[in-house]
Design a protein around this motif. Structure first.
Motif: not given
Length: 115
Positions: A13-20, A71-76, A89-102
């Motif tokens: 799924y798209s990063l937006g769909h997976s994340y949000w 979501t990690w895989r979608s970001a990849g 690719p900043i949004w992909g990296y930002s999502a991954r940082v958010s996922l690590v913090l989560g």
């Protein structure tokens, strides 16, 4: 439904769909019963309700792990696509940082629960 879950866990799924949608809105929806349990009178719960609450808590943890993985895989995939198209690719990296913090936050809560 099974196909959708597998597709999500594979990061298709798209990063937006997976994340949000799955990550944020889904976690809120799945987490509402835990909130209701937390604000209830835990000391007066019957044994059955307490057991049900514990089982649901573990279901929620499993859901969170699935969200983190998918979501990690979608970001990849998002990062790969953006690099190929010479876009940021900043949004992909930002999502991954958010996922690590989560993930750290979830691990902290689980460890705190079993202290």
């Amino acid at each position: 439904m099974k196909e959708n879950i597998i597709k999500f866990l594979e990061g298709k799924y798209s990063l937006g769909h997976s994340y949000w949608v799955v990550g944020v809105l889904g976690s809120i929806g799945v987490g509402i019963p835990l909130f209701l349990i937390a604000v209830s009178d835990i000391d007066n719960m019957t044994g059955f309700i307490a057991t049900l609450a514990i089982v649901y808590y573990f279901f929620y943890l499993l859901y969170c792990v699935g969200v983190l993985l998918g979501t990690w895989r979608s970001a990849g995939y998002y990062i790969q696509e953006k690099i190929k198209s010479k876009e940021s690719p900043i949004w992909g990296y930002s999502a991954r940082v958010s996922l690590v913090l989560g993930a750290v936050s979830i691990l902290n809560e689980v460890l705190r629960l079993f202290k």
